[in-house]
Write a protein that holds these residues in place. Structure first.
Motif, PDB file in Angstrom:
ATOM      1  N   LYS A 739       0.836  -1.109  -0.021  1.00 14.25           N
ATOM      2  CA  LYS A 739      -0.052   0.031   0.024  1.00 14.25           C
ATOM      3  C   LYS A 739       0.846   1.314  -0.043  1.00 14.25           C
ATOM      4  N   PHE A 740       0.446   2.293  -0.766  1.00 15.31           N
ATOM      5  CA  PHE A 740       1.293   3.600  -0.523  1.00 15.31           C
ATOM      6  C   PHE A 740       0.930   4.353   0.487  1.00 15.31           C
ATOM      7  N   GLU A 741       1.949   5.259   0.857  1.00 15.12           N
ATOM      8  CA  GLU A 741       1.741   6.023   2.147  1.00 15.12           C
ATOM      9  C   GLU A 741       0.639   7.067   1.687  1.00 15.12           C
ATOM     10  N   PRO A 742      -0.336   7.412   2.830  1.00 14.16           N
ATOM     11  CA  PRO A 742      -1.283   8.479   2.635  1.00 14.16           C
ATOM     12  C   PRO A 742      -0.646   9.760   2.076  1.00 14.16           C
ATOM     13  N   ILE A 743      -1.516  10.271   1.066  1.00 15.36           N
ATOM     14  CA  ILE A 743      -0.865  11.406   0.235  1.00 15.36           C
ATOM     15  C   ILE A 743      -1.901  12.598   0.665  1.00 15.36           C
ATOM     16  N   PRO A 744      -1.271  13.666   1.273  1.00  9.50           N
ATOM     17  CA  PRO A 744      -1.969  14.970   1.566  1.00  9.50           C
ATOM     18  C   PRO A 744      -2.519  15.565   0.396  1.00  9.50           C
ATOM     19  N   PHE A 745      -3.760  16.125   0.321  1.00 13.69           N
ATOM     20  CA  PHE A 745      -4.409  16.744  -0.340  1.00 13.69           C
ATOM     21  C   PHE A 745      -4.764  18.309   0.261  1.00 13.69           C
ATOM     22  N   PRO A 746      -4.141  19.138   0.647  1.00  8.23           N
ATOM     23  CA  PRO A 746      -4.630  20.225   1.396  1.00  8.23           C
ATOM     24  C   PRO A 746      -5.259  21.250   0.676  1.00  8.23           C
ATOM     25  N   GLU A 747      -5.218  20.964  -0.663  1.00  9.10           N
ATOM     26  CA  GLU A 747      -6.198  22.136  -1.358  1.00  9.10           C
ATOM     27  C   GLU A 747      -7.753  21.393  -1.334  1.00  9.10           C
ATOM     28  N   LEU A 748      -7.775  20.440  -0.966  1.00  9.23           N
ATOM     29  CA  LEU A 748      -9.234  19.627  -1.194  1.00  9.23           C
ATOM     30  C   LEU A 748      -9.574  19.882   0.309  1.00  9.23           C
TER      31      LEU A 748
END
Length: 851
Positions: A739-748
Motif C-alpha cells: 500500500k502506498f503512504e497516505p498522500i496529503p491534498f490540502p487544497e481539497l
C-alpha cells in the motif's frame, strides 16, 4: 411565548423531528451517552491522583471501576470526553426554556440516557418531562407529546444493574486472566457465554466421526414417456439405510426382480400461515441469509432507517402491531392484491416468553412507501427497508394453500415413497416468496396401478456434524436460551470477534484457541457465569427490576457476594483449586537460533512455538518464535495434500488440531492443550504452501518481512520494530500488494469539518479521508478531475486513473470506483446522487467506455 427544549440521541433524529415540531420547540441531540462511570484511566486523564487511602483492596477496586459495592453501590459518573461542549450548550438552552422534553430511545438504555441528561443539566426538576415514540412520524410524535410521562427509575435501575455487573466481571476477572493465562484477555458476563456456545460446537465438530450410508432412488415409468423417481424407504417394515456398497448391492439385486404396484395414495390440503413481522433477531437473521450482512451492519442500517423516519423502533422482541398499523396494512392489501389475499380477521402473533418491552414489531412507518428514493440512504439501507416492508405486508395476508400427494409403492418386501406438493393459492407467498405452480407427476396414478422398472439411482451419503454458527444463527441460539436482549445482540457478536476469541470465515464462526482455553478456565472457576440457565435467569431478574418486582441492589449484592468468593478461590494456586495456568508445552523441535527446545504457547494472537531460552538471564534471553498456521486458516479451494492421518491424542484420546510450521513440517496438538501435553510431528511436502517459509523484502526500509498470525488472519511483518509495515495474506494464499503512504491534498477541503483530505488505500481501493481522522470520519470517493489536477502526487501504480474520462456522455463528473471481487478499478458517474449506467474500464492500456 413558552419555549421548550427537546433532547434526542442522534443528530439525524433531531433533524427529522424538527420538521414536525413548530417554532416553540428547540430540538437538540446528545449524540448518544453523555456520561459514564469513572475509571482509572479517566481519573489519570483528569489529574486525579491515587491517595494513600486507596492502598487497600476495596478502595483500589473502587478507584479502578468507579463503583463502590461496599457502600450501597455508590457510583461515580463523569462527562464523556468530547461531550463537554454539548453539555454546556444544553445547559445554556435549558436555562432559557420553560420545559425540557427528554425524547431518547424507548428502551432501558434510552431511559438511562434521559436520566443522565436530567442529572447533568440540573436545575428545576419540575421542568423535565419524558416523551417516547415508536416511530419518527408526525402522527407518532404528536401523540407522544399528548401522552407525556416522567423518567421511569425502575427501568434506569435495571440498566444500571446490568452495567454494574458487566463492569464488575470485566474489571475484576481481567487481571486474573492476565496473570494466569495471557496479557490482553478480558471476560464479559454475556459475551463469555456466547464464546462458550461457539467453543462447544467447535468441539462437537472436531470430535465428530463421519459414517457412510446410502440412499436408493428407483426410476419407474407407467405410461409412454411418463416416469417418476421414488425413494426406497423401508425393507421388511424397517427403515432402509444400507451402511455400505455391499449391503446396497444385495438390495439392488432383490429389487430388480420385483414387481412395482401402487398400494396407497393419500391426497390432502395444507395451509401455511403467514410469518410474523420482524423483531430484532429475525431481522438480523434474514439480512444475513438474503443479503449477507453482519449483525452489526444490519443494526447500523436499520438505525439509519429509523432515524430518517422510515421504520419503527428497531430494538424489540415483540411481534405486536398497533391497531393503526394493522388497519393500514389491510387497506393496502385489499386495494393492491384483492380481497382473496385478506384474511377475515387480522393475524395476531404470540410473543416470546420474557419479551422485554411492549414495543411494536419492526414495520414501515408509512406503508405507501414501497421503495426508498433518497440520497440520504445507500442501496444497502434500501434493501433492508424492502425486506421490512415485504415482511410486514405478508404478515397480514391470507395463508398459502397447498395440495400434497403421497403414493406408496410396494416391491416385494420393499416400500417406496413419492411425495409432491403444488400451490393451490399463493396467499402471503405472492409478495414474500413467489412460487411457480407446477403440475403433479403422480396425478394420474391410483391404487393398484402397475409400474415398470427403468433404472437404479444409488446415492452415497456421509453423516455430517452440526454446522458452525453464523452470526445470525448465534443470535437465534442466544435468543432461544434467553441470553441477551435485542439491544445487546450486535455488541455480543462484534465484541467476541474484536477480542480474538472467535473468528468469522466464510460467514461461519470458528472458536480460536484462546477462546477455547478461556471457556474451559471460566467454566471451571466461574461456573455460574458460563451457565446458560444462570445467565438467562439474570436477564429475567433485570426484567423484574424494570417492572419494580424486585430491588435492584439486592440482586447486585447477591451477585457480588458469590462472585467475590469464586474470584478469591480462582486466585489461588491450581493445586489449591485455583485457576489452571496457561503453561508452555515443550516439544522436540530445536530453536533455529540457540538450539534449545521450543514449546507450544497460546496467546491472544494465536498458537505459536516459543524458545525455552526466553526464560534465561535477560541478557542471554532468546526471543525466537515460530508462528503456527491452523488448517482452518486456508481457503476452501486451497489444496492440501495429507501425508498421513493423525486425529487422536495418544495421551487423552481426544482429537488433535493441525498446524503448519512450514511447507515441510506440520504439528498436531491435542485440543486439550495446554492441560494435555500430547502432540505429534508430521513431516512431508505440503503442496502450494511454499510461502509459509518465505520471507519478502519490506518496500519501505528494505529489511526482511516474516510471516505472522494475528486476530485478523495471517500477514507479513517487517522485522524492524520502527517500521511496523505489514502485508496481508489473501484468502487464495497470495500476498497483498504494498500500500502506498497516505498522500496529503490540502487544497481539497472537507465539508463537515475544517479538515482537508488525504488520499488513502484500503480494501475497497483508494479513497479520500479527513486528515484529522478519527476525530473527523468524513470520507468519499475521488473525482477523476481531482486526480488529473494533482497527477504528479500519485504513485505510479494508480497514475493511469488520472487519465480516465472526467465526465460521462451527459456531462456528469466521473468517480473512481473499485470492484472488490476482481480487485479492479473502474470509472462510474452519478446523477442527482445516484449512480448512472455509464462506466469505463482500463483495457489494454486504454480507457474503454462500456455503455
Amino acid at each position: 411565548m413558552q419555549k421548550s427544549l427537546v433532547i434526542v440521541e442522534s443528530p439525524a433524529k433531531a433533524k427529522t423531528i424538527n420538521q414536525y415540531l413548530g417554532c416553540k420547540y428547540i430540538v437538540k441531540s446528545s449524540i448518544g451517552h453523555i456520561r459514564d462511570l469513572f475509571t482509572k484511566k479517566t481519573k489519570k486523564r483528569d489529574g486525579i491522583k491515587k491517595s494513600s487511602s486507596m492502598l487497600n483492596k476495596k478502595n483500589n477496586l473502587i478507584y479502578q471501576i468507579g463503583i463502590d459495592p461496599y457502600k450501597n453501590w455508590k457510583a461515580e459518573y463523569h462527562i464523556l470526553p468530547g461531550k463537554e461542549k454539548i453539555v454546556t450548550e444544553l445547559k445554556k438552552i435549558a436555562n432559557k426554556v420553560d420545559f425540557i422534553y427528554l425524547a431518547t430511545d424507548l428502551d432501558r438504555e434510552g431511559e438511562a440516557i434521559a436520566w443522565h441528561l436530567k442529572k447533568v443539566i440540573g436545575g428545576d426538576s419540575s421542568k423535565f418531562r419524558r416523551v417516547v415514540f415508536n416511530e419518527i412520524t408526525q402522527r407518532s410524535i404528536k401523540n407522544a407529546f399528548k401522552n407525556i410521562t416522567y423518567i421511569n427509575m425502575h427501568r434506569v435501575n435495571a440498566q444500571q444493574a446490568r452495567r454494574f455487573m458487566d463492569r464488575i466481571v470485566g474489571y475484576m476477572i481481567s487481571p486474573l486472566l492476565w496473570k494466569k493465562i495471557s496479557r490482553g484477555l478480558s471476560a464479559g458476563r454475556v459475551q463469555s457465554v456466547a464464546v462458550r456456545i461457539i467453543s462447544e460446537r467447535e468441539h462437537i465438530i472436531k470430535n465428530f466421526i463421519s459414517t457412510e450410508y446410502w440412499k436408493l432412488n428407483i426410476s419407474l415409468f407407467f405410461e409412454k414417456e411418463k416416469n417418476i423417481i421414488a425413494n426406497v424407504t423401508h425393507y421388511k417394515n424397517k427403515i432402509f439405510c444400507p451402511k455400505n456398497r455391499t449391503e446396497l448391492n444385495i438390495a439392488i439385486k432383490k429389487i430388480k426382480k420385483s414387481c412395482f404396484f401402487v398400494t396407497n395414495r393419500e391426497d390432502k390440503f395444507s395451509y401455511q400461515l403467514s410469518p410474523p413481522p420482524f423483531i430484532t433477531s429475525t431481522l438480523q437473521q434474514t439480512c444475513s441469509l438474503y443479503l449477507g450482512f453482519s449483525v452489526k451492519k444490519t443494526m447500523f442500517l436499520a438505525q439509519k432507517l429509523y432515524e430518517e423516519g422510515y421504520i419503527t423502533y428497531i430494538r424489540t422482541d415483540s411481534t405486536y402491531l398497533s391497531e393503526y398499523a394493522v388497519k393500514q396494512a389491510r387497506t393496502y392489501i385489499k386495494k393492491y392484491y384483492g380481497a382473496n389475499f385478506l384474511p377475515k380477521h387480522p393475524n395476531i402473533y404470540s410473543d416470546m416468553k420474557n419479551s422485554q418491552e411492549a414495543h411494536e414489531a419492526i414495520r414501515p412507518s408509512n406503508i405507501k412507501i414501497k421503495n426508498i428514493n433518497t440520497t440520504h440512504l445507500n442501496s444497502d439501507a434500501q434493501k433492508v427497508y424492502t425486506l421490512i416492508w415485504k415482511q410486514f405486508i405478508s404478515s397480514q395476508m391470507s395463508s398459502a394453500k397447498y395440495q400434497s400427494s403421497t403414493i406408496t409403492i410396494t416391491a416385494d418386501a420393499f416400500e417406496l415413497k413419492k411425495d409432491e406438493k403444488i400451490v393451490i393459492f399463493e396467499g402471503w407467498r405472492k409478495i414474500l416468496k413467489e412460487e411457480k405452480n407446477t403440475s403433479l407427476e403422480i396425478s394420474l396414478l391410483k391404487t393398484g396401478n402397475l409400474l415398470f422398472f427403468n433404472k437404479i439411482i444409488p446415492i452415497q451419503k456421509f453423516t455430517k456434524p452440526l454446522p458452525r454458527f453464523s452470526e445470525a444463527s448465534l443470535v437465534r441460539q442466544l435468543e432461544k436460551k434467553g441470553i441477551g436482549r435485542p439491544s445487546t445482540y450486535a455488541a455480543i457478536t462484534s465484541k467476541i470477534q474484536e477480542r480474538g476469541y472467535v473468528k468469522l470465515k466464510d460467514n461461519k464462526l470458528y472458536a480460536e484457541k484462546m477462546g477455547e482455553i478461556l471457556t474451559a478456565r471460566l467454566k471451571k472457576n466461574f461456573s455460574n457465569l458460563l451457565d446458560y440457565n444462570f445467565t438467562a435467569d439474570m436477564e429475567k431478574k433485570l426484567d423484574s427490576i424494570a417492572e419494580n418486582k424486585i430491588e435492584w441492589k439486592c440482586v447486585l449484592n447477591a451477585f457480588f457476594k458469590d462472585f467475590s468468593k469464586r474470584l478469591e478461590k480462582a486466585k489461588k494456586n491450581p493445586e489449591e483449586g485455583g485457576m489452571e495456568l496457561n503453561n508452555i508445552v515443550m516439544t522436540s523441535i530445536d530453536c533455529p537460533i540457540c538450539k534449545k527446545k521450543m514449546g507450544i504457547k497460546n496467546a491472544i494472537t494465536g498458537v505459536f512455538l516459543s524458545c525455552s531460552g526466553y526464560n534465561s538471564i535477560p541478557k542471554k534471553r532468546c526471543k525466537k518464535t515460530i508462528n503456527l498456521i491452523s488448517l482452518n486458516e486456508f481457503d476452501k479451494n486451497h489444496k492440501i495434500k495429507k501425508i498421513k492421518k493423525i486425529n487422536q491424542c495418544k495421551k487423552c484420546k481426544m482429537v488433535m488440531d493441525e498446524y503448519f510450521i512450514d511447507n515441510t513440517l506440520k504439528i498436531h496438538i491435542c485440543i486439550n492443550n495446554p492441560s494435555c501435553l500430547g502432540y505429534e510431528i508430521e513431516e512431508g511436502h505440503f503442496e502450494n504452501l511454499n510461502y509459509l517459509s518465505k520471507t519478502i523484502q519490506c518496500e519501505k526500509c528494505y529489511n526482511n518481512m516474516i510471516l505472522k498470525s494475528g486476530r485478523f488472519g495471517r500477514f507479513f511483518l517487517c522485522i524492524k520494530k520502527e517500521c511496523k509495515n505489514t502485508r496481508k495474506i489473501l484468502p487464495d494464499g497470495k500476498i497483498s500488494d504494498p500500500k502506498f503512504e497516505p498522500i496529503p491534498f490540502p487544497e481539497l477541503l472537507c465539508k463537515k469539518s475544517n479538515a482537508w483530505f488525504v488520499l488513502r488505500e484500503g480494501i475497497s481501493g483508494i479513497f479520500f479521508a479527513a486528515n484529522t481522522f478519527p476525530k473527523s470520519r468524513e470520507t468519499r470517493s475521488p473525482f477523476v478531475e481531482e486526480l488529473a489536477k494533482f497527477q504528479h502526487l500519485l504513485p505510479e501504480k494508480i497514475r493511469y486513473l488520472a487519465n480516465a474520462p472526467k465526465v460521462d456522455a451527459k456531462g456528469n463528473k466521473t468517480i473512481v470506483c473499485f470492484n472488490k471481487k476482481i480487485k479492479q478499478y473502474y470509472i462510474g458517474s452519478k446523477e442527482e446522487g445516484k449512480f448512472t449506467n455509464w462506466s469505463a474500464l482500463f483495457i489494454n492500456k486504454k480507457w474503454c467506455i462500456m455503455n
